[in-house]
Design an enzyme around this catalytic site. Structure first.
Site, PDB file in Angstrom:
ATOM      1  N   ARG A   1     -28.620   0.940  53.413  1.00  0.00           N
ATOM      2  CA  ARG A   1     -28.319  -0.222  54.252  1.00  0.00           C
ATOM      3  C   ARG A   1     -28.840   0.048  55.656  1.00  0.00           C
ATOM      4  NH1 ARG A   1     -28.061  -2.877  50.464  1.00  0.00           N
ATOM      5  NH2 ARG A   1     -26.352  -4.110  49.636  1.00  0.00           N
TER       6      ARG A   1
ATOM      7  N   HIS B   1     -36.164  -5.809  51.683  1.00  0.00           N
ATOM      8  CA  HIS B   1     -35.005  -5.572  50.805  1.00  0.00           C
ATOM      9  C   HIS B   1     -35.415  -5.822  49.353  1.00  0.00           C
ATOM     10  CE1 HIS B   1     -30.357  -5.511  50.671  1.00  0.00           C
ATOM     11  NE2 HIS B   1     -30.841  -5.140  49.492  1.00  0.00           N
TER      12      HIS B   1
END
Ligand code: NDP
Ligand code: OXD
Length: 309
Positions: free
Chosen positions: A224, A272
């Site tokens: 993350r 992502h």
């Protein structure tokens, strides 16, 4: 019993088929058309609009359409008494390992330099260490980290893995706990982050880490964005402590146009996309878990909120 489904990128037919095949019924609602909210027992979501989950009083389980759950828990109003079931999927795990291997090889074999040289029509070979002499440290030994470690080991790299609890993987040095963190980082020619975002892992990749890593090392972040201190990484790139970084996740997504990462010659940005959810296998997994709950069983793996993952 009704299921609420929310994922903007979904192919609805795939999910409907999976729910039907598993015997979960066909009463699928959305936040836009929730019907009687009390009838909704299961929510299957990716990035639900903040404040919406708490409007479902009959919710028994929330299913994350992803391995991470911050897309749910960053909502300050998410209903914390409802268990969240994470996605476990061998296809996602395989995709993540492929992504990690791609960037490890990219940095290890200097493909980044060849890309620049091609632009200058320059023919110049660069030496690289034997795989066994390239040390790769993987932070996180869950479903993705363990698989990445095994595959990197099979390619002959010197792999160290790090988790909260002690693990054992053949021919991978497994270390555990905060006390071992400095060693893991110190020995990382290439550092791969596959940690979930929790209080303990927020900003874990900071200036102290980049100072401790060998000069000219590399960072691959697929966990993350908020685990990485952006300003510290940019400084470490500037002074040469870190030679390159492959970043897939960011504090703000989509990555804002103003981010210095976009133009940085030694930073590689992917959107992502390291391990996108495979709709077919994810739908089968979630449908089977819902069926289990309908039969009185316990879906798994449930996020342990005391650990934060
Ligand atoms: P898991 O929950 O299976 O594994 C998490 C691992 O991290 C475990 O080994 C755990 O240790 C370790 N860990 C957690 N906190 C700490 C800590 N404070 N110190 C040391 N180790 C810690 O997660 P996954 O492998 O499924 O996924 C990891 C993360 O990757 C996700 O949370 C998500 O953020 C990200 N992800 C990103 C994707 C992308 O496309 N970029 C796709 C999928 C996931 P222990 O084993 O001891 O519990
Ligand atoms: C994630 C995922 O958690 O895409 O990032 O599964």
């Amino acid at each position: 019993m009704a299921i609420l489904f929310h994922w903007r990128d979904a192919t609805p037919g795939i999910w409907l088929d999976a729910f039907k095949t598993a015997g979960c019924g066909t009463d699928i609602r959305t936040f836009e058309m929730p019907g009687n909210r009390e009838e909704i027992e299961f929510a299957v979501v990716w990035a639900p609009p903040p404040g919406q989950l708490k409007t479902l009083p009959g919710l028994n389980y929330i299913f994350s359409i992803g391995a991470g759950v911050t897309h749910i828990t960053l909502d300050p109003e998410w209903p914390t008494d409802v268990p969240i079931v994470r996605l476990q999927d061998r296809l996602l795990v395989l995709d993540m390992s492929c992504h990690v291997i791609h960037w490890v090889l990219h940095f290890h074999r200097h493909y980044d330099r060849y890309a620049c040289q091609q632009a200058e029509r320059r023919w110049l070979r660069h030496r690289y260490p034997e795989n066994a002499d390239r040390r790769v440290s993987v932070l996180g030994l869950g479903q993705t980290g363990q698989d990445a470690c095994r595959r990197l080991r099979d390619l002959g790299f010197a792999v160290t893995g790090w988790a909260r609890s002690q693990k054992s993987i053949n021919d991978v040095r497994c270390l555990a706990g905060e006390a071992a963190f400095d060693t893991v980082v110190h020995d990382a020619d290439i550092l791969v982050n596959l940690l979930p975002l929790t209080d303990a892992t927020t900003n874990i990749l900071d200036a102290a880490v980049f100072d401790r890593m060998p000069r000219g090392s590399f960072v691959i972040n697929c966990g993350r964005g908020s685990s990485l201190c952006d300003a510290d990484l940019l400084s470490a790139l500037e002074c040469g402590n870190i030679e390159g970084a492959a970043l897939d996740v960011f504090r703000e997504e989509p990555l804002p146009e103003s981010s210095p990462y976009w133009d940085h010659p030694r930073v590689y940005v992917t959107p992502h996309s390291a391990a996108p959810t495979n709709e077919r296998s994810a739908a089968e997994f979630v449908a089977a878990q819902i069926r289990m709950a309908m039969d009185g069983g316990q879906p798994a793996p449930v996020v342990d909120m005391s650990r934060g993952y």
